[in-house]
Design an enzyme around this catalytic site. Structure first.
Site, PDB file in Angstrom:
ATOM      1  N   ARG A  22      -0.045 -10.112 -10.405  1.00  0.00           N
ATOM      2  CA  ARG A  22       0.447  -9.086  -9.462  1.00  0.00           C
ATOM      3  C   ARG A  22       0.271  -7.681 -10.052  1.00  0.00           C
ATOM      4  NH1 ARG A  22       3.593  -4.728  -9.435  1.00  0.00           N
ATOM      5  NH2 ARG A  22       5.055  -5.777 -10.824  1.00  0.00           N
ATOM      6  N   HIS A 214      10.287  -4.388 -18.996  1.00  0.00           N
ATOM      7  CA  HIS A 214       8.964  -4.368 -18.337  1.00  0.00           C
ATOM      8  C   HIS A 214       8.245  -3.122 -18.862  1.00  0.00           C
ATOM      9  CE1 HIS A 214       6.411  -4.966 -14.563  1.00  0.00           C
ATOM     10  NE2 HIS A 214       6.132  -3.705 -14.856  1.00  0.00           N
ATOM     11  N   CYS A 247      -0.450   1.038 -12.471  1.00  0.00           N
ATOM     12  CA  CYS A 247       0.302   1.185 -11.220  1.00  0.00           C
ATOM     13  C   CYS A 247      -0.505   2.090 -10.302  1.00  0.00           C
ATOM     14  CB  CYS A 247       1.680   1.777 -11.469  1.00  0.00           C
ATOM     15  SG  CYS A 247       2.589   2.032  -9.929  1.00  0.00           S
ATOM     16  N   ASN A 256       0.598  -3.686 -18.505  1.00  0.00           N
ATOM     17  CA  ASN A 256       1.810  -4.124 -19.207  1.00  0.00           C
ATOM     18  C   ASN A 256       1.442  -4.536 -20.625  1.00  0.00           C
ATOM     19  OD1 ASN A 256       1.951  -5.075 -16.213  1.00  0.00           O
ATOM     20  ND2 ASN A 256       4.053  -4.792 -16.874  1.00  0.00           N
TER      21      ASN A 256
HETATM   22  P1  HMG Z   1       5.620   2.495   5.415  1.00  0.00           P
HETATM   23  O1  HMG Z   1       4.266   2.969   5.894  1.00  0.00           O
HETATM   24  O2  HMG Z   1       6.695   3.510   5.221  1.00  0.00           O
HETATM   25  O3  HMG Z   1       6.180   1.298   6.359  1.00  0.00           O
HETATM   26  O4  HMG Z   1       5.390   1.696   4.089  1.00  0.00           O
HETATM   27  P2  HMG Z   1       6.558   1.220   7.855  1.00  0.00           P
HETATM   28  O5  HMG Z   1       7.759   0.363   7.943  1.00  0.00           O
HETATM   29  O6  HMG Z   1       6.582   2.596   8.494  1.00  0.00           O
HETATM   30  O7  HMG Z   1       5.314   0.403   8.484  1.00  0.00           O
HETATM   31  C1  HMG Z   1       4.001   0.961   8.589  1.00  0.00           C
HETATM   32  C2  HMG Z   1       3.017  -0.181   8.815  1.00  0.00           C
HETATM   33  O8  HMG Z   1       2.997  -1.050   7.674  1.00  0.00           O
HETATM   34  C3  HMG Z   1       3.351  -1.072  10.007  1.00  0.00           C
HETATM   35  O9  HMG Z   1       2.104  -1.548  10.531  1.00  0.00           O
HETATM   36  C4  HMG Z   1       4.066  -2.233   9.392  1.00  0.00           C
HETATM   37  O10 HMG Z   1       3.975  -3.408  10.147  1.00  0.00           O
HETATM   38  C5  HMG Z   1       3.316  -2.391   8.064  1.00  0.00           C
HETATM   39  P3  HMG Z   1       1.464  -0.891  11.877  1.00  0.00           P
HETATM   40  O11 HMG Z   1       2.510  -1.079  12.941  1.00  0.00           O
HETATM   41  O12 HMG Z   1       1.243   0.564  11.529  1.00  0.00           O
HETATM   42  O13 HMG Z   1       0.186  -1.678  12.040  1.00  0.00           O
HETATM   43  N1  HMG Z   1       4.148  -2.999   7.031  1.00  0.00           N
HETATM   44  C6  HMG Z   1       3.787  -4.074   6.303  1.00  0.00           C
HETATM   45  N2  HMG Z   1       2.680  -4.828   6.302  1.00  0.00           N
HETATM   46  C7  HMG Z   1       2.642  -5.868   5.427  1.00  0.00           C
HETATM   47  N3  HMG Z   1       3.665  -6.169   4.567  1.00  0.00           N
HETATM   48  C8  HMG Z   1       4.777  -5.420   4.554  1.00  0.00           C
HETATM   49  C9  HMG Z   1       4.864  -4.338   5.453  1.00  0.00           C
HETATM   50  N4  HMG Z   1       5.815  -3.398   5.672  1.00  0.00           N
HETATM   51  C10 HMG Z   1       5.372  -2.611   6.636  1.00  0.00           C
HETATM   52  N5  HMG Z   1       5.752  -5.727   3.699  1.00  0.00           N
HETATM   53  C11 HMG Z   1       5.957   0.077   2.421  1.00  0.00           C
HETATM   54  C12 HMG Z   1       6.480   1.156   3.346  1.00  0.00           C
HETATM   55  C13 HMG Z   1       7.056  -0.245   1.429  1.00  0.00           C
HETATM   56  C14 HMG Z   1       5.591  -1.149   3.231  1.00  0.00           C
HETATM   57  C15 HMG Z   1       4.696   0.614   1.704  1.00  0.00           C
HETATM   58  O14 HMG Z   1       5.032   1.829   1.098  1.00  0.00           O
HETATM   59  C16 HMG Z   1       4.163  -0.329   0.675  1.00  0.00           C
HETATM   60  O15 HMG Z   1       3.675  -1.402   0.988  1.00  0.00           O
HETATM   61  N6  HMG Z   1       4.229   0.079  -0.587  1.00  0.00           N
HETATM   62  C17 HMG Z   1       3.783  -0.807  -1.665  1.00  0.00           C
HETATM   63  C18 HMG Z   1       3.730  -0.069  -2.919  1.00  0.00           C
HETATM   64  C19 HMG Z   1       3.350  -1.023  -4.033  1.00  0.00           C
HETATM   65  O16 HMG Z   1       3.058  -2.181  -3.825  1.00  0.00           O
HETATM   66  N7  HMG Z   1       3.344  -0.476  -5.254  1.00  0.00           N
HETATM   67  C20 HMG Z   1       3.018  -1.253  -6.422  1.00  0.00           C
HETATM   68  C21 HMG Z   1       4.098  -2.235  -6.774  1.00  0.00           C
HETATM   69  S1  HMG Z   1       5.478  -1.489  -7.606  1.00  0.00           S
HETATM   70  C22 HMG Z   1       5.024  -1.461  -9.263  1.00  0.00           C
HETATM   71  O17 HMG Z   1       3.909  -1.790  -9.593  1.00  0.00           O
HETATM   72  C23 HMG Z   1       6.067  -1.131 -10.294  1.00  0.00           C
HETATM   73  C24 HMG Z   1       6.583  -2.355 -11.044  1.00  0.00           C
HETATM   74  O18 HMG Z   1       5.513  -3.038 -11.700  1.00  0.00           O
HETATM   75  C25 HMG Z   1       7.625  -1.933 -12.086  1.00  0.00           C
HETATM   76  C26 HMG Z   1       7.143  -0.798 -12.992  1.00  0.00           C
HETATM   77  O19 HMG Z   1       6.119  -0.947 -13.673  1.00  0.00           O
HETATM   78  O20 HMG Z   1       7.816   0.230 -12.991  1.00  0.00           O
HETATM   79  C27 HMG Z   1       7.254  -3.357 -10.083  1.00  0.00           C
HETATM   80 MG    MG Z   2       4.700  -2.531 -13.634  1.00  0.00          MG
END
Ligand code: HMG
Ligand code: MG
Length: 310
Positions: A22, A214, A247, A256
């Protein structure tokens, strides 16, 4: 049976959560096909890894690399003692994760306001409100929930983050029902001193058994930060085979801590992980060939060099 998060820890055992499929693959320029994602996870399981963050049910518009997560989940080998988890930022993601049979899900927030906006498009306060229903619904289905806090020592947009802010977000995640909180040094700027200060603040509110480290390795400090966290009582760490990753919302952040480096450190300290280092090195070598690069783990590079003919 080995201990799981929040369960009583077994003396001398450290739990590793492999996040390469992931956190690692979400950051690849070229999306990796489902066959390779599944093969990576199968090989990690064969090497003895028991907890793998296998998928991410986020918007494919935001992170196209994690599209087809349901397909990945459907093809994973079910083995006793092995658990697969996935990121679920909202109810939309949770529904998909539950349908795919996820045994654990993770909500992910931040201790930095700007990072929260960039990563999940909302404020910290709104994210916590959104997570509440995700956590409640998941727990209602008997699914374990982890809460991530990003930017626990530094933020790419705001600089240093106050330990008290991290502790406050952790406490809110715990109070809403997250059984484990993973503390993310998203951009790998932490040192043993800053990590220790952050952990001291969190440990005033939460037991060490509920916290995971992490650490991204951008500045080469991740192994030192694991050692500092071990000294503070933490016994769960996230890592990524071959040090894959970064990220998408933190430019310049590297992967990581490599799982091989983490295992080498822990075994060297006389701790157990259940992972076979030689097999893990073979997985690291394999994924490096798939991704056409050299392994990101020093331990893997050293052990592979040793096995070359003179
Ligand atoms: P948004 O655009 O604000 O969401 O995104 P929305 O609710 O306004 O929806 C917009 C569209 O997205 C809609 O589709 C929804 O259906 C769709 P449309 O009607 O326009 O066709 N949608 C989705 N589709 C699939 N799966 C979903 C989903 N939710 C809404 N779950 C949202 C908000 C959170 C969804 C977006 O910002 C997002 O997906 N962000 C992901 C960011 C991400 O994955 N970042 C990397 C992971 S975090 C990380 O790596 C850190 C970590 O490792 C720890 C560290 O290292 O610190 C964990
Ligand atoms: Mg991370």
């Amino acid at each position: 049976m080995r201990p799981a998060a929040g369960e009583q820890t077994v003396e001398g055992f450290v739990r590793i959560v492999e996040v390469g499929p992931r956190d690692g693959l979400q950051n690849e320029r070229q999306p990796i096909d489902v066959d390779a994602r599944v093969a990576l996870i199968e090989r990690l399981v064969d090497a003895g890894v028991q907890h793998i963050e296998a998928a991410s049910f986020v918007s494919p518009r935001w992170v196209p690399q994690m599209a087809s997560s349901a397909e990945v989940m459907a093809r994973l080998p079910m083995r006793p003692g092995v658990r697969y988890s996935a990121l679920t930022p909202n109810l939309h993601g949770l529904e998909a994760a539950l349908a795919s049979g996820c045994q654990e899900v993770a909500v992910f927030g931040a201790a930095s306001e700007s990072f929260s906006q960039k990563n999940i498009n909302c404020s910290i306060r709104d994210s916590l409100e959104r997570f509440r229903s995700v956590v409640e619904t998941a727990r209602g289905h008997g699914v374990r929930v982890r809460g991530y806090v990003s930017c626990v020592v530094g933020c790419p947009y705001e600089g240093p983050i106050a330990p008290a802010k991290v502790a406050e977000v952790c406490l809110q995640l715990q109070e809403m029902g997250c059984q484990e909180i993973s503390l993310g040094d998203t951009i790998g700027v932490g040192t043993p001193a800053s990590v220790t200060a952050m952990l001291e603040a969190c440990l005033r509110h939460l037991p060490a058994a509920q916290l995971a480290g992490h650490f991204h390795d951008t500045y080469g400090m991740a192994v030192a930060n694991v050692a500092a966290s071990l000294a503070m009582g933490l016994r769960t760490f996230d890592s990524s085979v071959s040090g894959l990753g970064g990220c998408p919302y933190a430019a310049g952040a590297s992967g990581n801590v490599a799982t091989e480096d983490l295992v080498y450190l822990l075994h060297g300290q006389g701790l157990r992980t259940g992972i076979d280092l030689d097999q893990l090195v073979a997985v690291s070598d394999w994924i490096s060939v798939v991704l056409q690069r050299s392994p990101g783990s020093r331990v893997t590079r050293a052990l592979l060099a040793r096995s070359l003919p003179n």
